[in-house]
Structure formats: structure tokens, C-alpha cells
Design a protein around this motif. Structure first.
Motif, PDB file in Angstrom:
ATOM      1  N   LEU A  26       0.819  -1.216   0.000  1.00 28.67           N
ATOM      2  CA  LEU A  26       0.000   0.000   0.000  1.00 28.67           C
ATOM      3  C   LEU A  26       0.855   1.270   0.000  1.00 28.67           C
ATOM      4  CD1 LEU A  26      -2.868  -0.810   2.529  1.00 28.67           C
ATOM      5  CD2 LEU A  26      -3.098  -0.374   0.079  1.00 28.67           C
ATOM      6  N   ALA A  27       1.856   1.323   0.861  1.00 32.26           N
ATOM      7  CA  ALA A  27       2.654   2.550   1.006  1.00 32.26           C
ATOM      8  C   ALA A  27       3.357   2.947  -0.294  1.00 32.26           C
ATOM      9  CB  ALA A  27       3.639   2.411   2.160  1.00 32.26           C
ATOM     10  N   PRO A  28       4.138   2.038  -0.924  1.00 33.01           N
ATOM     11  CA  PRO A  28       4.780   2.472  -2.173  1.00 33.01           C
ATOM     12  C   PRO A  28       3.783   2.703  -3.310  1.00 33.01           C
ATOM     13  CG  PRO A  28       5.380   0.196  -1.646  1.00 33.01           C
ATOM     14  CD  PRO A  28       4.607   0.733  -0.487  1.00 33.01           C
ATOM     15  N   THR A  29       2.647   2.021  -3.271  1.00 31.68           N
ATOM     16  CA  THR A  29       1.625   2.262  -4.293  1.00 31.68           C
ATOM     17  C   THR A  29       1.093   3.682  -4.158  1.00 31.68           C
ATOM     18  OG1 THR A  29       1.016  -0.081  -4.338  1.00 31.68           O
ATOM     19  CG2 THR A  29      -0.600   1.486  -5.206  1.00 31.68           C
ATOM     20  N   LEU A  30       0.827   4.112  -2.930  1.00 28.64           N
ATOM     21  CA  LEU A  30       0.371   5.489  -2.705  1.00 28.64           C
ATOM     22  C   LEU A  30       1.426   6.495  -3.155  1.00 28.64           C
ATOM     23  CD1 LEU A  30      -1.333   5.106   0.775  1.00 28.64           C
ATOM     24  CD2 LEU A  30      -2.432   5.968  -1.304  1.00 28.64           C
ATOM     25  N   ILE A  31       2.673   6.257  -2.761  1.00 24.69           N
ATOM     26  CA  ILE A  31       3.749   7.188  -3.127  1.00 24.69           C
ATOM     27  C   ILE A  31       3.894   7.259  -4.647  1.00 24.69           C
ATOM     28  CG2 ILE A  31       6.260   7.557  -3.051  1.00 24.69           C
ATOM     29  CD1 ILE A  31       4.781   8.368  -0.475  1.00 24.69           C
ATOM     30  N   GLY A  32       3.932   6.124  -5.308  1.00 25.35           N
ATOM     31  CA  GLY A  32       4.107   6.114  -6.762  1.00 25.35           C
ATOM     32  C   GLY A  32       2.957   6.771  -7.496  1.00 25.35           C
ATOM     33  N   ALA A  33       1.735   6.431  -7.099  1.00 27.74           N
ATOM     34  CA  ALA A  33       0.563   6.976  -7.788  1.00 27.74           C
ATOM     35  C   ALA A  33       0.460   8.488  -7.594  1.00 27.74           C
ATOM     36  CB  ALA A  33      -0.697   6.282  -7.283  1.00 27.74           C
ATOM     37  N   VAL A  34       0.684   8.958  -6.376  1.00 28.11           N
ATOM     38  CA  VAL A  34       0.591  10.405  -6.133  1.00 28.11           C
ATOM     39  C   VAL A  34       1.772  11.140  -6.764  1.00 28.11           C
ATOM     40  CG1 VAL A  34       0.483  12.202  -4.363  1.00 28.11           C
ATOM     41  CG2 VAL A  34      -0.875  10.114  -4.108  1.00 28.11           C
ATOM     42  N   HIS A  35       2.950  10.515  -6.747  1.00 28.77           N
ATOM     43  CA  HIS A  35       4.101  11.147  -7.409  1.00 28.77           C
ATOM     44  C   HIS A  35       3.793  11.398  -8.879  1.00 28.77           C
ATOM     45  CE1 HIS A  35       8.101  11.017  -9.487  1.00 28.77           C
ATOM     46  NE2 HIS A  35       8.278  11.997  -8.633  1.00 28.77           N
ATOM     47  N   LEU A  36       3.134  10.464  -9.530  1.00 30.18           N
ATOM     48  CA  LEU A  36       2.789  10.648 -10.945  1.00 30.18           C
ATOM     49  C   LEU A  36       1.873  11.853 -11.157  1.00 30.18           C
ATOM     50  CD1 LEU A  36       2.312   6.971 -12.146  1.00 30.18           C
ATOM     51  CD2 LEU A  36       4.166   8.546 -12.745  1.00 30.18           C
ATOM     52  N   LEU A  37       1.004  12.131 -10.195  1.00 32.10           N
ATOM     53  CA  LEU A  37       0.139  13.308 -10.324  1.00 32.10           C
ATOM     54  C   LEU A  37       0.941  14.609 -10.292  1.00 32.10           C
ATOM     55  CD1 LEU A  37      -2.824  12.427  -7.909  1.00 32.10           C
ATOM     56  CD2 LEU A  37      -2.809  12.302 -10.403  1.00 32.10           C
ATOM     57  N   PHE A  38       2.030  14.604  -9.527  1.00 26.25           N
ATOM     58  CA  PHE A  38       2.840  15.813  -9.340  1.00 26.25           C
ATOM     59  C   PHE A  38       4.036  15.887 -10.290  1.00 26.25           C
ATOM     60  CE2 PHE A  38       0.614  15.838  -5.336  1.00 26.25           C
ATOM     61  CZ  PHE A  38       0.517  17.166  -4.994  1.00 26.25           C
ATOM     62  N   ALA A  39       4.315  14.834 -11.034  1.00 28.53           N
ATOM     63  CA  ALA A  39       5.584  14.713 -11.751  1.00 28.53           C
ATOM     64  C   ALA A  39       5.814  15.738 -12.852  1.00 28.53           C
ATOM     65  CB  ALA A  39       5.740  13.300 -12.319  1.00 28.53           C
ATOM     66  N   ASP A  40       4.794  16.388 -13.344  1.00 25.14           N
ATOM     67  CA  ASP A  40       4.989  17.409 -14.371  1.00 25.14           C
ATOM     68  C   ASP A  40       5.475  18.685 -13.705  1.00 25.14           C
ATOM     69  OD1 ASP A  40       4.996  19.097 -16.502  1.00 25.14           O
ATOM     70  OD2 ASP A  40       2.835  19.060 -16.832  1.00 25.14           O
TER      71      ASP A  40
END
Length: 193
Positions: free
Chosen positions: A157-171
Motif C-alpha cells: 500500500l505505502a509504495p503504491t500510494l507514493i508512486g501513484a501520487v508522485h505521478l500526479l505531481f511529476a509534471d
């Protein structure tokens, strides 16, 4: 460049300058000259405090990782209050609304920096790995309070949350996502937990 100008805390002044260059111009523009120019000091100041530019960058990343400790403690303390989704949304907005996305880009873009960081952080992407640990610690506290299922796989769960939210901010140049978009990702990821 001025010489002989006393810097109160040269390390912090240089780190702040590096962050400004990184946020404004991206990782490819981050050079020792750009940092010292932004800091308003002679290039030799950086080399008096750090063995080389990669040592400076490694210390910058490690310093930003250390700053997660305060945020991790605040997130753990929020366990049992509010909703789990709201607590996670707030923490992830704070994490990725800061310089974290730019630091991750820096780590990914510089092989020598990554190699140096691997000496003490052999797995994952520095900063994101520690952020996942922060989230896992919070989820464990919520699990202990019965607000997360006892059998929830926190290590997924933890890395899934980090990865998914990071993609929202990555631009780096785009508009950051609204809290509602982050909350939607958070609620989707933790739905089964």
C-alpha cells in the motif's frame, strides 16, 4: 562574484540556492556555478564545504530526506484522528508540494549522484523510499487502532500510494493537482484496506 563575504550558514544558503535553481530551471541546470551565483557567493565557498559537486548534491538529498522525520512524526500523531484518507491526502500534498519532486528528478537524472547515494541507500529511489516508509509507519499506527484491516499489506500500500501520487505531481512545469485528485487516488488505493 563577491569574495570575502561572510555567510551565516553556508550549507543552508547553498542548499536553498540549489533548490531554487532546481525548481526554476530543472536538474540539468544545476551546476556549481548556478548554485553559487544564486547564493551570491564565490564558487570556492561550495568547494570549501564539500569535496566536490556530487558530494554537495548527495548532502542536499540526504538533508531533504532527514526533513521527512518531522513530517513522519506529525503523520503518525494524526493516527486515530480525522479520516485515514484525509490524513494521507494532507501528508502527500505536503510531501509532493515541496521540493521533493524536483529532488527525485535530480536523483534520477544524475548517475554519479545516484551511485554516491547507493553507498548508504542501496535500494529504491532516495526520498521516495523514505516517504513510503513514512506512509507505512502511519498505516501501521492506524492498523493498530483498528482503522486499517489487520491483514492489510502495508508494504504494498505505502509504495503504491507514493508512486501513484508522485505521478500526479511529476509534471514539474504543470499545475499541481488539487487535493480532490490526490484524495481520489488515496481512497482508491486504500479502499480494500
Amino acid at each position: 562574484m563577491p569574495t570575502g563575504v561572510a555567510l551565516r550558514d553556508a550549507r543552508e544558503q547553498l542548499f536553498g540556492a540549489a533548490e531554487r535553481v532546481l525548481l526554476r530551471d530543472g536538474p540539468s541546470a544545476l551546476t556549481s556555478r548556478a548554485v553559487t551565483t544564486e547564493a551570491g557567493c564565490a564558487k570556492g565557498v561550495l568547494h570549501r564545504h564539500f569535496a566536490d559537486f556530487d558530494a554537495f548534491l548527495a548532502e542536499l538529498v540526504l538533508d531533504r530526506i532527514a526533513r521527512l522525520d518531522h513530517q513522519a512524526a506529525a503523520l503518525r500523531e494524526s493516527a486515530g484522528t480525522g479520516s485515514v484518507a484525509d490524513n494521507l491526502t494532507r501528508a502527500l500534498m505536503e510531501l509532493f508540494g515541496s521540493v521533493a519532486v524536483a529532488v527525485v528528478s535530480l536523483v534520477i537524472s544524475r548517475d554519479d549522484l545516484r551511485a554516491r547515494l547507493r553507498e548508504t541507500r542501496p535500494t529504491g529511489i532516495p526520498l521516495l523510499t523514505e516517504a513510503a516508509g513514512m506512509v507505512a509507519g502511519y498505516l501501521a499506527a492506524e492498523r493498530d487502532l483498528g482503522r486499517i484491516a489487520a491483514d492489510a499489506d502495508l508494504d504494498t500500500l505505502a509504495p503504491t500510494l507514493i508512486g501513484a501520487v508522485h505521478l500526479l505531481f511529476a509534471d514539474r512545469k504543470g499545475t499541481p493537482p488539487e487535493a480532490d485528485a490526490v484524495r481520489k487516488v488515496v481512497t482508491t488505493v486504500i479502499a480494500g484496506a
